[in-house]
Design an enzyme around this catalytic site. Structure first.
Site, PDB file in Angstrom:
ATOM      1  N   GLN A  43       0.847  -1.206   0.000  1.00  0.00           N
ATOM      2  CA  GLN A  43       0.000   0.000   0.000  1.00  0.00           C
ATOM      3  C   GLN A  43       0.875   1.246   0.000  1.00  0.00           C
ATOM      4  O   GLN A  43       0.382   2.353  -0.121  1.00  0.00           O
ATOM      5  CB  GLN A  43      -0.866   0.019   1.256  1.00  0.00           C
ATOM      6  CG  GLN A  43      -1.817  -1.138   1.355  1.00  0.00           C
ATOM      7  CD  GLN A  43      -2.436  -1.219   2.738  1.00  0.00           C
ATOM      8  OE1 GLN A  43      -3.401  -0.548   3.039  1.00  0.00           O
ATOM      9  NE2 GLN A  43      -1.873  -2.043   3.591  1.00  0.00           N
TER      10      GLN A  43
ATOM     11  N   ASP B 218       6.056   4.946  -1.164  1.00  0.00           N
ATOM     12  CA  ASP B 218       7.368   5.559  -0.893  1.00  0.00           C
ATOM     13  C   ASP B 218       8.511   5.018  -1.758  1.00  0.00           C
ATOM     14  O   ASP B 218       9.634   5.542  -1.715  1.00  0.00           O
ATOM     15  CB  ASP B 218       7.729   5.421   0.595  1.00  0.00           C
ATOM     16  CG  ASP B 218       7.702   3.978   1.103  1.00  0.00           C
ATOM     17  OD1 ASP B 218       7.997   3.056   0.313  1.00  0.00           O
ATOM     18  OD2 ASP B 218       7.403   3.782   2.299  1.00  0.00           O
TER      19      ASP B 218
ATOM     20  N   HIS C 190      -1.347   1.446  -4.362  1.00  0.00           N
ATOM     21  CA  HIS C 190      -1.809   2.835  -4.198  1.00  0.00           C
ATOM     22  C   HIS C 190      -0.975   3.845  -4.985  1.00  0.00           C
ATOM     23  O   HIS C 190      -1.066   5.038  -4.725  1.00  0.00           O
ATOM     24  CB  HIS C 190      -1.828   3.204  -2.707  1.00  0.00           C
ATOM     25  CG  HIS C 190      -2.857   2.438  -1.935  1.00  0.00           C
ATOM     26  ND1 HIS C 190      -2.907   2.412  -0.550  1.00  0.00           N
ATOM     27  CD2 HIS C 190      -3.901   1.661  -2.355  1.00  0.00           C
ATOM     28  CE1 HIS C 190      -3.929   1.657  -0.168  1.00  0.00           C
ATOM     29  NE2 HIS C 190      -4.533   1.181  -1.234  1.00  0.00           N
TER      30      HIS C 190
ATOM     31  N   CYS D  56      -4.968  13.245 -20.265  1.00  0.00           N
ATOM     32  CA  CYS D  56      -4.665  12.098 -21.150  1.00  0.00           C
ATOM     33  C   CYS D  56      -4.124  10.893 -20.383  1.00  0.00           C
ATOM     34  O   CYS D  56      -3.828   9.871 -20.985  1.00  0.00           O
ATOM     35  CB  CYS D  56      -3.703  12.520 -22.260  1.00  0.00           C
ATOM     36  SG  CYS D  56      -2.001  12.751 -21.705  1.00  0.00           S
TER      37      CYS D  56
ATOM     38  N   CYS E 100       0.232  16.737 -23.448  1.00  0.00           N
ATOM     39  CA  CYS E 100      -0.977  17.480 -23.852  1.00  0.00           C
ATOM     40  C   CYS E 100      -1.109  18.823 -23.142  1.00  0.00           C
ATOM     41  O   CYS E 100      -2.034  19.578 -23.429  1.00  0.00           O
ATOM     42  CB  CYS E 100      -2.222  16.628 -23.637  1.00  0.00           C
ATOM     43  SG  CYS E 100      -2.767  16.571 -21.923  1.00  0.00           S
TER      44      CYS E 100
ATOM     45  N   THR F 181       0.284  -2.759   8.737  1.00  0.00           N
ATOM     46  CA  THR F 181      -0.882  -2.003   8.267  1.00  0.00           C
ATOM     47  C   THR F 181      -1.964  -2.029   9.337  1.00  0.00           C
ATOM     48  O   THR F 181      -2.136  -3.039  10.025  1.00  0.00           O
ATOM     49  CB  THR F 181      -1.449  -2.553   6.931  1.00  0.00           C
ATOM     50  OG1 THR F 181      -2.564  -1.747   6.545  1.00  0.00           O
ATOM     51  CG2 THR F 181      -1.891  -3.991   6.997  1.00  0.00           C
TER      52      THR F 181
ATOM     53  N   ASN G 112       3.011  -6.659  13.624  1.00  0.00           N
ATOM     54  CA  ASN G 112       2.538  -5.312  13.979  1.00  0.00           C
ATOM     55  C   ASN G 112       2.698  -5.144  15.493  1.00  0.00           C
ATOM     56  O   ASN G 112       2.219  -5.979  16.253  1.00  0.00           O
ATOM     57  CB  ASN G 112       1.053  -5.143  13.581  1.00  0.00           C
ATOM     58  CG  ASN G 112       0.655  -3.682  13.490  1.00  0.00           C
ATOM     59  OD1 ASN G 112       1.053  -2.866  14.315  1.00  0.00           O
ATOM     60  ND2 ASN G 112      -0.139  -3.358  12.492  1.00  0.00           N
TER      61      ASN G 112
ATOM     62  N   ALA H 201       8.668  -4.174  12.515  1.00  0.00           N
ATOM     63  CA  ALA H 201       8.970  -4.965  11.322  1.00  0.00           C
ATOM     64  C   ALA H 201      10.445  -5.363  11.253  1.00  0.00           C
ATOM     65  O   ALA H 201      10.774  -6.492  10.864  1.00  0.00           O
ATOM     66  CB  ALA H 201       8.579  -4.175  10.075  1.00  0.00           C
TER      67      ALA H 201
HETATM   68  P1  OAD Z   1      -1.623   3.238   8.935  1.00  0.00           P
HETATM   69  O1  OAD Z   1      -0.972   4.501   9.353  1.00  0.00           O
HETATM   70  O2  OAD Z   1      -3.112   3.191   8.929  1.00  0.00           O
HETATM   71  O3  OAD Z   1      -1.139   2.044   9.851  1.00  0.00           O
HETATM   72  C1  OAD Z   1       0.215   1.804  10.108  1.00  0.00           C
HETATM   73  C2  OAD Z   1       0.347   0.531  10.899  1.00  0.00           C
HETATM   74  O4  OAD Z   1       1.732   0.289  11.096  1.00  0.00           O
HETATM   75  C3  OAD Z   1      -0.301   0.568  12.287  1.00  0.00           C
HETATM   76  O5  OAD Z   1      -1.101  -0.594  12.467  1.00  0.00           O
HETATM   77  C4  OAD Z   1       0.895   0.549  13.242  1.00  0.00           C
HETATM   78  O6  OAD Z   1       0.615  -0.163  14.439  1.00  0.00           O
HETATM   79  C5  OAD Z   1       1.933  -0.194  12.415  1.00  0.00           C
HETATM   80  N1  OAD Z   1       3.311   0.089  12.801  1.00  0.00           N
HETATM   81  C6  OAD Z   1       3.842   1.203  13.357  1.00  0.00           C
HETATM   82  N2  OAD Z   1       5.159   1.083  13.534  1.00  0.00           N
HETATM   83  C7  OAD Z   1       5.506  -0.135  13.053  1.00  0.00           C
HETATM   84  C8  OAD Z   1       6.726  -0.849  12.938  1.00  0.00           C
HETATM   85  N3  OAD Z   1       7.886  -0.316  13.343  1.00  0.00           N
HETATM   86  N4  OAD Z   1       6.683  -2.095  12.399  1.00  0.00           N
HETATM   87  C9  OAD Z   1       5.518  -2.632  11.974  1.00  0.00           C
HETATM   88  N5  OAD Z   1       4.347  -2.010  12.064  1.00  0.00           N
HETATM   89  C10 OAD Z   1       4.321  -0.776  12.587  1.00  0.00           C
HETATM   90  O7  OAD Z   1      -1.014   2.865   7.498  1.00  0.00           O
HETATM   91  P2  OAD Z   1      -1.581   1.854   6.400  1.00  0.00           P
HETATM   92  O8  OAD Z   1      -2.285   0.710   7.028  1.00  0.00           O
HETATM   93  O9  OAD Z   1      -0.470   1.560   5.483  1.00  0.00           O
HETATM   94  O10 OAD Z   1      -3.551   5.135   1.316  1.00  0.00           O
HETATM   95  O11 OAD Z   1      -2.643   2.779   5.690  1.00  0.00           O
HETATM   96  C11 OAD Z   1      -3.342   2.286   4.589  1.00  0.00           C
HETATM   97  C12 OAD Z   1      -3.600   3.369   3.593  1.00  0.00           C
HETATM   98  O12 OAD Z   1      -4.249   4.462   4.231  1.00  0.00           O
HETATM   99  C13 OAD Z   1      -2.347   4.001   3.007  1.00  0.00           C
HETATM  100  O13 OAD Z   1      -1.820   3.271   1.940  1.00  0.00           O
HETATM  101  C14 OAD Z   1      -2.846   5.329   2.544  1.00  0.00           C
HETATM  102  C15 OAD Z   1      -3.827   5.703   3.624  1.00  0.00           C
HETATM  103  O14 OAD Z   1      -4.971   6.258   3.148  1.00  0.00           O
HETATM  104  C16 OAD Z   1      -3.300   5.969   0.291  1.00  0.00           C
HETATM  105  O15 OAD Z   1      -2.475   6.845   0.304  1.00  0.00           O
HETATM  106  C17 OAD Z   1      -4.137   5.706  -0.885  1.00  0.00           C
END
Ligand code: OAD
Length: 249
Positions: A99, A102, A117, A128, A155, A193, A218, A236
């Site tokens: 997701q 970066d 994403h 376009c 364009c 996530t 997590n 991680a």
């Molecule tokens: P979130 O910010 O929602 O969640 C991040 C997760 O990483 C949380 O569950 C934390 O507990 C966990 N976390 C924090 N530190 C960590 C570490 N050192 N090791 C492992 N895990 C850790 O981010 P995402 O779930 O990626 O979409 O968010 C999903 C989407 O929401 C993103 O891709 C973005 C946003 O809208 C778009 O930009 C389209």
């Protein structure tokens, strides 16, 4: 930290799905979305990452993405990104569905990956649909002057970040490919996530329902934690280091 049967399942997996979120890049210094410090100029990310925010104020949205682009360019892949390359090299059929926008998986050397994403280094034409990698000089803009924002070389129309925004549907073929792969995998590993965005989290639940062993890394509870077979409740980097160590013994 790692249960023996989880290590064995990953070691023997013929088809391995990995889903990553912002948490895997936390150790590289890239803030997560829903953690502390999620605000920028008092805006929440979900007030900026939408088509209507861009329509209202493209300069503001570009300024936010250009700030984040710099953070990503200044960051480096961490040992968890590198450990996934090792897993990929060991496994016959492998897919990394991230997701994250970066670019750190690509810079670490992951090959069989899908950016669900988009990519923060890319722009897309609003007319376009041409997609290209932004040059640094395109990123020095006056956010109050729309003419200075990135424009399409083909364009001439205004460009937008090549990111999937709230309210938009996944690009054709991306999430479907990942679901197809999830249907046949032996192990589904999800790292960092919150599960707040439904489809990527659903990949792991789908894999589990189809018989795969599911494992989550997590340090905090997520929407997936109660559904997976194994939870590794650490960061991680620590978890992936331990996994690679256990696979080698
Ligand atoms: P979130 O910010 O929602 O969640 C991040 C997760 O990483 C949380 O569950 C934390 O507990 C966990 N976390 C924090 N530190 C960590 C570490 N050192 N090791 C492992 N895990 C850790 O981010 P995402 O779930 O990626 O979409 O968010 C999903 C989407 O929401 C993103 O891709 C973005 C946003 O809208 C778009 O930009 C389209």
């Amino acid at each position: 930290m790692w249960p023996k049967n989880a290590v064995e399942a990953i070691s023997n997996a013929k088809q391995l799905l990995v889903v990553t979120g912002a948490g895997i890049s936390a150790a590289s210094g890239i803030p997560t979305f829903r953690g502390e410090g999620g605000l920028w100029r008092n805006y929440r990310f979900d007030e900026l990452a939408t088509p209507s925010a861009f329509e209202r104020d493209p300069g503001l949205v570009w300024a936010w993405y250009q700030m984040r682009r710099k953070v990503c360019l200044n960051a480096a892949p961490n040992p968890a990104h590198h450990a996934l390359v090792t897993l990929e090299e060991r496994c016959e059929r492998f897919l990394l569905a991230t997701q994250n926008v970066d670019g750190l998986h690509r810079r670490a050397g992951s090959l069989r990956s899908i950016c669900l994403h988009g990519d923060i280094l890319d722009a897309r034409c609003t007319r376009c649909q041409n997609i290209w990698t932004l040059a640094d000089e395109e990123c020095v803009a006056d956010e109050n002057d729309p003419q200075t924002l990135p424009h399409c070389a083909r364009c001439g129309a205004l460009a937008r970040p090549h990111i999937l925004w709230f309210g938009e549907t996944y690009w054709p073929g991306t999430i479907e490919t990942a679901f197809h792969f999830a249907s046949g995998c032996d192990v589904g590993l999800v790292i960092g996530t919150s599960g707040a965005v439904g489809p990527p989290a659903a990949l792991i639940e789908h894999a589990g329902r189809r018989g795969a062993m599911t494992v989550e890394i997590n340090p905090n509870p997520s929407s997936l934690s109660s559904t997976v077979d194994h939870l590794i409740p650490t960061g991680a980097v620590e978890a992936m280091r331990a996994l690679i160590g256990a696979l080698d013994t």
